[in-house]
Design an enzyme around this catalytic site. Structure first.
Site, PDB file in Angstrom:
ATOM      1  N   GLU A  96       0.587  -0.853  -0.491  1.00 51.76           N
ATOM      2  CA  GLU A  96      -0.180   0.017  -0.653  1.00 51.76           C
ATOM      3  C   GLU A  96       1.165   1.781   0.039  1.00 51.76           C
ATOM      4  O   GLU A  96       1.744   1.083   0.257  1.00 51.76           O
ATOM      5  CB  GLU A  96      -0.791  -0.234   1.095  1.00 51.76           C
ATOM      6  CG  GLU A  96      -1.110   0.737   1.690  1.00 51.76           C
ATOM      7  CD  GLU A  96      -2.965   1.105   0.760  1.00 51.76           C
ATOM      8  OE1 GLU A  96      -2.618   1.531  -0.773  1.00 51.76           O
ATOM      9  OE2 GLU A  96      -4.357   2.047   0.623  1.00 51.76           O
ATOM     10  N   ASP A  97       0.002   2.563  -0.664  1.00 55.36           N
ATOM     11  CA  ASP A  97       0.994   3.695  -0.648  1.00 55.36           C
ATOM     12  C   ASP A  97       1.163   3.979   0.700  1.00 55.36           C
ATOM     13  O   ASP A  97       2.257   4.413   1.124  1.00 55.36           O
ATOM     14  CB  ASP A  97      -0.235   5.056  -1.649  1.00 55.36           C
ATOM     15  CG  ASP A  97      -0.734   4.438  -1.560  1.00 55.36           C
ATOM     16  OD1 ASP A  97      -1.528   3.976  -0.663  1.00 55.36           O
ATOM     17  OD2 ASP A  97      -1.177   5.515  -2.143  1.00 55.36           O
ATOM     18  N   ASP A 100      -3.538   5.878   6.468  1.00 58.90           N
ATOM     19  CA  ASP A 100      -4.054   7.039   7.093  1.00 58.90           C
ATOM     20  C   ASP A 100      -4.171   6.700   8.549  1.00 58.90           C
ATOM     21  O   ASP A 100      -4.551   6.534   9.192  1.00 58.90           O
ATOM     22  CB  ASP A 100      -4.844   8.109   5.947  1.00 58.90           C
ATOM     23  CG  ASP A 100      -5.304   9.379   6.359  1.00 58.90           C
ATOM     24  OD1 ASP A 100      -5.032  10.140   7.900  1.00 58.90           O
ATOM     25  OD2 ASP A 100      -5.787   9.775   5.736  1.00 58.90           O
ATOM     26  N   PHE A 149      -1.261  16.624   3.091  1.00 62.05           N
ATOM     27  CA  PHE A 149      -1.483  15.938   1.555  1.00 62.05           C
ATOM     28  C   PHE A 149      -0.426  16.240   0.770  1.00 62.05           C
ATOM     29  O   PHE A 149      -0.368  16.644   0.417  1.00 62.05           O
ATOM     30  CB  PHE A 149      -2.740  16.992   1.483  1.00 62.05           C
ATOM     31  CG  PHE A 149      -3.711  15.532   0.114  1.00 62.05           C
ATOM     32  CD1 PHE A 149      -4.510  15.469   0.431  1.00 62.05           C
ATOM     33  CD2 PHE A 149      -3.691  15.158  -0.867  1.00 62.05           C
ATOM     34  CE1 PHE A 149      -5.205  14.136   0.170  1.00 62.05           C
ATOM     35  CE2 PHE A 149      -4.025  15.150  -2.133  1.00 62.05           C
ATOM     36  CZ  PHE A 149      -5.644  14.149  -1.038  1.00 62.05           C
ATOM     37  N   ARG A 162      -0.200  11.466  -9.717  1.00 71.11           N
ATOM     38  CA  ARG A 162       0.001  10.410  -9.126  1.00 71.11           C
ATOM     39  C   ARG A 162       1.608   9.811 -10.507  1.00 71.11           C
ATOM     40  O   ARG A 162       2.400   9.115  -9.872  1.00 71.11           O
ATOM     41  CB  ARG A 162      -0.453   8.993  -9.945  1.00 71.11           C
ATOM     42  CG  ARG A 162      -2.251   9.361  -8.990  1.00 71.11           C
ATOM     43  CD  ARG A 162      -2.750   7.633 -10.093  1.00 71.11           C
ATOM     44  NE  ARG A 162      -4.744   7.943  -9.374  1.00 71.11           N
ATOM     45  CZ  ARG A 162      -4.629   7.661  -8.824  1.00 71.11           C
ATOM     46  NH1 ARG A 162      -4.125   7.141  -7.028  1.00 71.11           N
ATOM     47  NH2 ARG A 162      -5.987   7.253  -7.648  1.00 71.11           N
TER      48      ARG A 162
END
Ligand code: IMP
Ligand code: MG
Length: 172
Positions: A96-97, A100, A149, A162
């Site tokens: 997973e990137d 959060d 963000f 991206r």
């Protein structure tokens, strides 16, 4: 005007990817390993990790959707796309990137446990640790990041950015 400021360079990311892949290759030697990428944000990290792993692996993808902030059930996540590889008895490593709140990976850990995988673990590049709502065990982790963000290296802002080779944050 919105600007993107660099937080983690291409080079730092590539060094981290190599060290994570080395650990993974050692830990899963002689095991049936399935790398499961979480679409779409993890695709670049997934590809880089995959190339750097030196043992044979299966690969597949899942996609989840979470409801928007306007809904009371913010934590609810549902599956849009499941894996096709049979994972029963195999070792699943979720790629997973970013983590959060933690809802997405918490949901996926449970999802793969139900499929009777031999083990289910997580490899995440970025950890926004100050925002966590549910405790999720992270076996492999790249960088702890501030509550900003982030975009680039797979992460998007409204589906853009991206393609940046580094991780940056949006500033005004
Ligand atoms: P969680 O369920 O809150 O842990 O959600 C994790 C997901 O939220 C990630 O897979 C990303 O798609 C998205 N996300 C969280 N923080 C960011 C960010 O800073 N930039 C872009 N996407 C993010
Ligand atoms: Mg994601």
């Amino acid at each position: 005007m919105r600007q993107i400021k660099k937080l983690i360079s291409d080079r730092e990311i590539q060094n981290k990817v190599k060290s994570l892949a080395k650990k993974i290759s050692k830990d899963y030697r002689a095991k049936d390993l399935v790398l499961v990428g979480v679409l779409k944000g993890a695709v670049i990290f997934f590809g880089d990790i995959l190339k750097s792993i030196s043992i044979p692996v299966y690969m597949d993808f899942v996609q989840v959707s979470s409801y928007g902030a306007s809904m009371s059930s913010k934590g609810v996540t549902k599956l849009k796309k499941d894996v096709e590889v049979r994972v029963k008895g195999k070792h699943v490593l979720l790629i997973e990137d970013i983590i959060d709140y933690g809802y997405t990976l918490d949901f996926l850990l449970k999802h793969f446990a139900k499929k009777k995988a031999a083990s289910v673990n997580i490899c995440v590049l970025l950890d926004k640790v100050s925002r966590r709502m549910v405790d999720v065990p992270l076996k492999y982790k790249g960088f702890e990041v501030p509550d900003k963000f982030l975009v680039g290296y797979g992460l998007d802002y409204a589906e853009k950015n991206r393609n940046l080779p580094y991780v940056g944050f949006i500033s005004r």
